[in-house]
Enzyme design. Structure first.
Site, mmCIF file in Angstrom:
data_model
loop_
_atom_site.group_PDB
_atom_site.id
_atom_site.type_symbol
_atom_site.label_atom_id
_atom_site.label_comp_id
_atom_site.label_asym_id
_atom_site.label_seq_id
_atom_site.Cartn_x
_atom_site.Cartn_y
_atom_site.Cartn_z
ATOM 1 N N CYS A 98 7.994 2.046 0.095
ATOM 2 C CA CYS A 98 6.864 2.504 -0.727
ATOM 3 C C CYS A 98 5.756 3.131 0.111
ATOM 4 O O CYS A 98 4.966 3.910 -0.407
ATOM 5 C CB CYS A 98 6.329 1.349 -1.567
ATOM 6 S SG CYS A 98 5.654 -0.017 -0.605
ATOM 7 N N HIS A 106 4.258 -3.778 -8.916
ATOM 8 C CA HIS A 106 3.864 -2.391 -8.601
ATOM 9 C C HIS A 106 4.786 -1.452 -9.398
ATOM 10 O O HIS A 106 5.623 -0.739 -8.840
ATOM 11 C CB HIS A 106 3.998 -2.159 -7.092
ATOM 12 C CG HIS A 106 3.281 -0.943 -6.587
ATOM 13 N ND1 HIS A 106 2.544 -0.102 -7.406
ATOM 14 C CD2 HIS A 106 3.186 -0.414 -5.338
ATOM 15 C CE1 HIS A 106 2.042 0.875 -6.682
ATOM 16 N NE2 HIS A 106 2.413 0.712 -5.425
ATOM 17 N N GLN A 111 5.375 2.345 -8.632
ATOM 18 C CA GLN A 111 6.183 2.597 -7.438
ATOM 19 C C GLN A 111 7.669 2.616 -7.779
ATOM 20 O O GLN A 111 8.407 3.520 -7.369
ATOM 21 C CB GLN A 111 5.906 1.488 -6.400
ATOM 22 C CG GLN A 111 6.637 1.697 -5.097
ATOM 23 C CD GLN A 111 6.127 2.911 -4.354
ATOM 24 O OE1 GLN A 111 4.929 3.040 -4.131
ATOM 25 N NE2 GLN A 111 7.026 3.813 -3.979
ATOM 26 N N ARG A 138 -5.898 -1.022 -9.824
ATOM 27 C CA ARG A 138 -5.261 -1.714 -8.692
ATOM 28 C C ARG A 138 -6.127 -2.932 -8.388
ATOM 29 O O ARG A 138 -7.308 -2.805 -8.051
ATOM 30 C CB ARG A 138 -5.169 -0.796 -7.474
ATOM 31 C CG ARG A 138 -4.781 -1.538 -6.209
ATOM 32 C CD ARG A 138 -4.390 -0.644 -5.064
ATOM 33 N NE ARG A 138 -3.077 -0.051 -5.297
ATOM 34 C CZ ARG A 138 -2.346 0.545 -4.355
ATOM 35 N NH1 ARG A 138 -2.807 0.654 -3.118
ATOM 36 N NH2 ARG A 138 -1.170 1.056 -4.650
ATOM 37 N N ASP A 197 9.503 -3.442 2.608
ATOM 38 C CA ASP A 197 8.055 -3.217 2.503
ATOM 39 C C ASP A 197 7.394 -4.023 3.621
ATOM 40 O O ASP A 197 8.054 -4.833 4.297
ATOM 41 C CB ASP A 197 7.584 -3.686 1.110
ATOM 42 C CG ASP A 197 6.132 -3.353 0.796
ATOM 43 O OD1 ASP A 197 5.517 -2.561 1.547
ATOM 44 O OD2 ASP A 197 5.614 -3.892 -0.192
ATOM 45 N N ARG A 220 5.867 9.988 -6.766
ATOM 46 C CA ARG A 220 4.812 9.234 -7.445
ATOM 47 C C ARG A 220 4.024 10.182 -8.348
ATOM 48 O O ARG A 220 3.666 9.845 -9.475
ATOM 49 C CB ARG A 220 3.850 8.593 -6.415
ATOM 50 C CG ARG A 220 4.446 7.507 -5.541
ATOM 51 C CD ARG A 220 4.700 6.211 -6.288
ATOM 52 N NE ARG A 220 3.512 5.699 -6.962
ATOM 53 C CZ ARG A 220 2.557 4.950 -6.368
ATOM 54 N NH1 ARG A 220 2.659 4.625 -5.099
ATOM 55 N NH2 ARG A 220 1.523 4.504 -7.061
HETATM 56 N N1 NVA Z 1 3.291 -4.824 -0.932
HETATM 57 C C1 NVA Z 1 2.285 -3.897 -0.482
HETATM 58 C C2 NVA Z 1 2.468 -2.574 -1.144
HETATM 59 C C3 NVA Z 1 1.473 -1.519 -0.741
HETATM 60 C C4 NVA Z 1 1.681 -0.218 -1.465
HETATM 61 C C5 NVA Z 1 0.912 -4.460 -0.785
HETATM 62 O O1 NVA Z 1 0.725 -5.035 -1.860
HETATM 63 O O2 NVA Z 1 0.034 -4.359 0.071
HETATM 64 N N1 CP Z 2 2.836 2.978 -2.064
HETATM 65 C C1 CP Z 2 1.537 2.922 -2.422
HETATM 66 O O1 CP Z 2 1.168 2.443 -3.494
HETATM 67 O O2 CP Z 2 0.706 3.463 -1.487
HETATM 68 P P1 CP Z 2 -0.899 3.373 -1.475
HETATM 69 O O3 CP Z 2 -1.242 1.940 -1.145
HETATM 70 O O4 CP Z 2 -1.312 4.330 -0.405
HETATM 71 O O5 CP Z 2 -1.425 3.734 -2.823
#
Ligand code: NVA
Ligand code: CP
Length: 306
Positions: free
Chosen positions: A260, A131, A134, A104, A220, A288
């Site tokens: 998500c 992502h 997801q 990540r 989101d 997930r």
């Molecule tokens: N769009 C959000 C998703 C978090 C799971 C982010 O990137 O922070």
């Molecule tokens: N939806 C998702 O990826 O959640 P986290 O940021 O908690 O991993």
């Protein structure tokens, strides 16, 4: 077998997704039946987090243990990555000590560079652009509740972020439609989403128009991780882009609501929607785990007969 990475949704083709969704169902059933299934015994997953996470860490770590393997957690702060070790060097070393890597991070380019220097499969656990894990779980969740997604209409309300881009790629791979409504200035960037074309999505200035007749409504956070400096400006720009009960009323009666997570009730979604009858967000979060177990098995062992 050549190395397969999962860096963006289109790294897997339609027939392989059909396999993965079937496999997810089988793996989920095994888990729910308390039956041991250890195809990845003695395999090690390394998880690198340069941003925070609850679901992604938990689902990969628990998933790897449940498949008989081990998972190691690294973050920027506690590893040499935070002190400027080149990502190419880190990839060489980490991939000599493990069987699978999940990352990540920020720019997609970072994960691409890592994968180019890795001896083992690399999975995108979220970048600024995508992502894919997801959406793998989200589409499985839709299929589980409603059947095939091909030909259906997904409505995306809010920011054209990493999750939105991945829905758009998925629409091309699995042939469904996305209605997108973003505030002015936050529209889809097809190049950033790395799309083949514009056939599978339509943009709407009015979010209510986008939601009309949708089979699935999703959204989101208004501000994604890494963009916190824009928080105030975004709060103002996005205030009319909340998924509320009125919006769900114009979608199909049997429309599902997905998010998500983590969610901000009263911002991108009203509490009555995320906690209401259309919402399947807890199934989505749980899936997930099951979908990524199927993905890890596929990347390491290929298609498995059961
Ligand atoms: N769009 C959000 C998703 C978090 C799971 C982010 O990137 O922070
Ligand atoms: N939806 C998702 O990826 O959640 P986290 O940021 O908690 O991993």
């Amino acid at each position: 077998m050549s190395i397969r990475h999962f860096l963006q949704f289109r790294d897997i083709d339609r027939a392989e997704y059909a396999y993965l969704f079937d496999r997810t169902r089988w793996i989920k059933h095994k888990f729910k039946s308390y039956e041991r299934y250890w195809p990845l015994e003695d395999r090690t997953l390394v998880m690198i987090f340069e941003k925070q996470s609850t679901r992604t860490r938990l689902s990969f770590e628990a998933g790897m243990h449940q498949l008989g393997g081990a998972a190691i957690y690294l973050n920027t702060r506690d590893s040499q990555l935070g002190r400027g070790e080149p990502v190419e060097d880190a990839a060489q070393v980490i991939s000599r000590m493990s069987d699978l890597v999940m990352i990540r991070t920020f720019e997609q380019e970072i994960i691409e560079r890592f994968a180019a220097n890795s001896r083992v499969p690399v999975i995108n656990g979220l970048t600024n652009e995508y992502h894919p894990c997801q959406i793998l779980a989200d589409i499985y969740t839709y299929i589980e509740h409603r059947g095939p997604i091909t030909g259906k209409t997904v409505c995306w309300i809010g920011d054209s972020n990493n999750v939105c881009n991945t829905w758009l790629q998925a629409a091309e791979v699995l042939d469904f439609n996305v209605h997108v409504s973003t505030p002015p200035g936050y529209e889809v960037e097809p190049e950033r989403a790395n799309l083949y074309g514009t056939d599978n999505y339509e943009e709407f200035a009015d979010p209510m128009e986008a939601a009309k007749g949708a089979d699935l409504v999703t959204t989101d956070v208004w501000t994604s991780m890494g963009f916190e400096a824009e928080n105030e400006a975004r709060r103002k720009a996005f205030e009319d882009w909340q998924v509320d009960a009125e919006m769900m009323r114009v979608a199909r009666d049997d429309a599902l609501f997905l998010h998500c997570l983590p969610a901000h009730r009263g911002e991108e979604v009203a509490a009555e929607v995320i906690d209401g009858p259309h919402s399947v967000v807890w199934d989505e979060a749980e899936n997930r785990l099951h979908a990524q177990k199927a993905l890890m098995e596929f990347l390491l062992l290929g298609k498995v007969k059961t």
